[in-house]
Write an enzyme that holds these catalytic residues in place. Structure first.
Site, PDB file in Angstrom:
ATOM      1  N   ARG A 253       0.856  -1.183   0.000  1.00  0.00           N
ATOM      2  CA  ARG A 253       0.000   0.000   0.000  1.00  0.00           C
ATOM      3  C   ARG A 253       0.891   1.230   0.000  1.00  0.00           C
ATOM      4  O   ARG A 253       1.934   1.264   0.657  1.00  0.00           O
ATOM      5  CB  ARG A 253      -0.932   0.028   1.227  1.00  0.00           C
ATOM      6  CG  ARG A 253      -2.055  -1.001   1.178  1.00  0.00           C
ATOM      7  CD  ARG A 253      -3.056  -0.697   0.062  1.00  0.00           C
ATOM      8  NE  ARG A 253      -4.183  -1.614   0.040  1.00  0.00           N
ATOM      9  CZ  ARG A 253      -4.238  -2.719  -0.673  1.00  0.00           C
ATOM     10  NH1 ARG A 253      -3.187  -3.054  -1.427  1.00  0.00           N
ATOM     11  NH2 ARG A 253      -5.291  -3.491  -0.648  1.00  0.00           N
ATOM     12  N   GLU A 281      -3.734   7.152  -4.761  1.00  0.00           N
ATOM     13  CA  GLU A 281      -3.898   6.562  -6.081  1.00  0.00           C
ATOM     14  C   GLU A 281      -5.106   7.256  -6.714  1.00  0.00           C
ATOM     15  O   GLU A 281      -6.207   7.188  -6.185  1.00  0.00           O
ATOM     16  CB  GLU A 281      -4.158   5.066  -5.992  1.00  0.00           C
ATOM     17  CG  GLU A 281      -2.963   4.262  -5.472  1.00  0.00           C
ATOM     18  CD  GLU A 281      -3.222   2.758  -5.484  1.00  0.00           C
ATOM     19  OE1 GLU A 281      -4.389   2.345  -5.681  1.00  0.00           O
ATOM     20  OE2 GLU A 281      -2.278   2.011  -5.290  1.00  0.00           O
ATOM     21  N   HIS A 300      -1.628  -0.194 -10.111  1.00  0.00           N
ATOM     22  CA  HIS A 300      -2.152  -1.184  -9.161  1.00  0.00           C
ATOM     23  C   HIS A 300      -2.630  -2.431  -9.920  1.00  0.00           C
ATOM     24  O   HIS A 300      -3.741  -2.921  -9.728  1.00  0.00           O
ATOM     25  CB  HIS A 300      -3.290  -0.581  -8.342  1.00  0.00           C
ATOM     26  CG  HIS A 300      -3.464  -1.253  -7.002  1.00  0.00           C
ATOM     27  ND1 HIS A 300      -3.887  -0.570  -5.884  1.00  0.00           N
ATOM     28  CD2 HIS A 300      -3.277  -2.534  -6.609  1.00  0.00           C
ATOM     29  CE1 HIS A 300      -3.953  -1.410  -4.853  1.00  0.00           C
ATOM     30  NE2 HIS A 300      -3.583  -2.599  -5.282  1.00  0.00           N
TER      31      HIS A 300
END
Length: 342
Positions: A253, A281, A300
């Site tokens: 993360r 993000e 991602h």
């Protein structure tokens, strides 16, 4: 109720997730396979558990197969699902929807986190090996010059022989990365406060302290779940301790890493980074990481996508089949482990 050929009553089961997640993960073939091991509610996919139609379905459900976008299974929802005994999650973390009320009732929980760990680990190992050969930088230079340098003059900084790779956390993904790195001529270090030196030796790695991991390694790969205790764990001091030209890989993360400190290090040319996650993000359009040649940012994508979703569905079907047979889950999520899980 659906009855199997052996006259065994199969558990009433429904899908609970965002409709697009259900369509992506549970293809017609996967739904057919699921229907063979349970009494599957044909429709609708439950994505709002407060509606009257949803509560009518929940009244008889024994197993929920959940996925991305599943609403929280609150005490109120559980009141509408008096027979619910098990949750089979077709993705990774269950934190977003399996609530304390589920644990208090004794609902059994399974997750496909192990299946989702494999593509993340594959991505990580691929990036480590490609970065060791300086693939992206050399390809960019080749495209620019249209000229191949004398390969016998290649710097000894290039290559993957006897590189030292550090794994931050022996999570499901971290352990899979260690496994996939094993055939390569690499020295692997591990930092995880919950892993003993004996357990590390069994994994084939050397257990070290956090500062040692960052100070000794050519590559550090982050696999720490984002918890209150791990937010900003990879801070300015650890980033400063990394060897010049070392590589940081983050598939965990974004908030586990102090992004400001990392940005300074890579923009200044001291470190390199592969980031499948950032904080936030997506990064703002003008963020300096976008234009930094020392950084590869991917959207991602390391986790399950495309045909890799089939693996998630297959695991979920297998877990429902085990539950229906009374065998228990092969991939249980245990309440006492929640503090250490993503």
């Amino acid at each position: 109720m659906h009855v199997s050929p052996g006259d065994r009553t199969l558990p009433r089961t429904a899908l609970a997730m965002a409709p697009d997640a259900a369509a992506a993960v549970f293809t017609p073939a996967a739904l057919e396979a699921l229907g063979r091991v349970c009494d599957l509610v044909p429709s609708p996919v439950l994505h709002d558990l407060g509606t009257a139609p949803a509560r009518a379905v929940l009244r008889d459900v024994e197993v929920l197969v959940t996925g991305w976008g599943c609403p929280a299974l609150t005490a109120s929802v559980l009141e509408s699902a008096p027979r619910l005994a098990a949750v089979v999650h077709s993705a990774g973390s269950v934190r977003g929807h399996v609530t304390r009320a589920c644990w208090d009732r004794g609902v059994r929980v399974s997750s496909a986190a192990a299946a989702n760990a494999l593509p993340v680990a594959e991505y990580t190992v691929a990036m480590i090996l490609l970065a060791g050969k300086r693939t992206l930088e050399r390809a960019r230079a080749y495209r620019t010059t249209r000229h191949r340098d004398d390969w016998l003059l290649t710097s000894h900084d290039v290559g993957n022989y006897r590189r030292t790779v550090g794994i931050l956390s022996a999570s499901l993904i971290g352990r899979r990365v260690i496994e996939l790195l094993r055939p390569h001529d690499l020295d692997v270090l591990l930092h995880d406060p919950y892993v003993t030196p004996e357990e590390a030796a069994a994994l084939g790695v050397e257990a070290v302290g956090l500062a040692t991991l960052f100070g000794r390694c050519d590559v550090v790969s982050v696999h720490t779940p984002l918890l209150p205790a791990t937010r900003g764990l990879v801070g300015r001091r650890l980033i400063a301790a990394m060897r010049p030209d070392a590589l940081l890989v983050n598939t965990a993360r974004g908030a586990v890493v102090d992004q400001e400190a990392l940005t300074e290090a890579v923009v200044g040319g001291r470190l390199r980074a592969v980031l499948d996650v950032t904080d936030p993000e997506v990064l703002p359009p003008g963020h300096p990481l976008w234009d930094c040649d020392n950084v590869l940012i991917t959207p991602h994508l390391a986790g399950s996508q495309g045909n890799e979703w089939d693996r998630l569905a297959e695991l979920a079907v297998s877990e429902v089949a085990r539950w229906a047979a009374g065998d228990g889950f092969a991939h249980p999520v245990r309440r006492e482990r929640l503090a250490h899980l993503a």
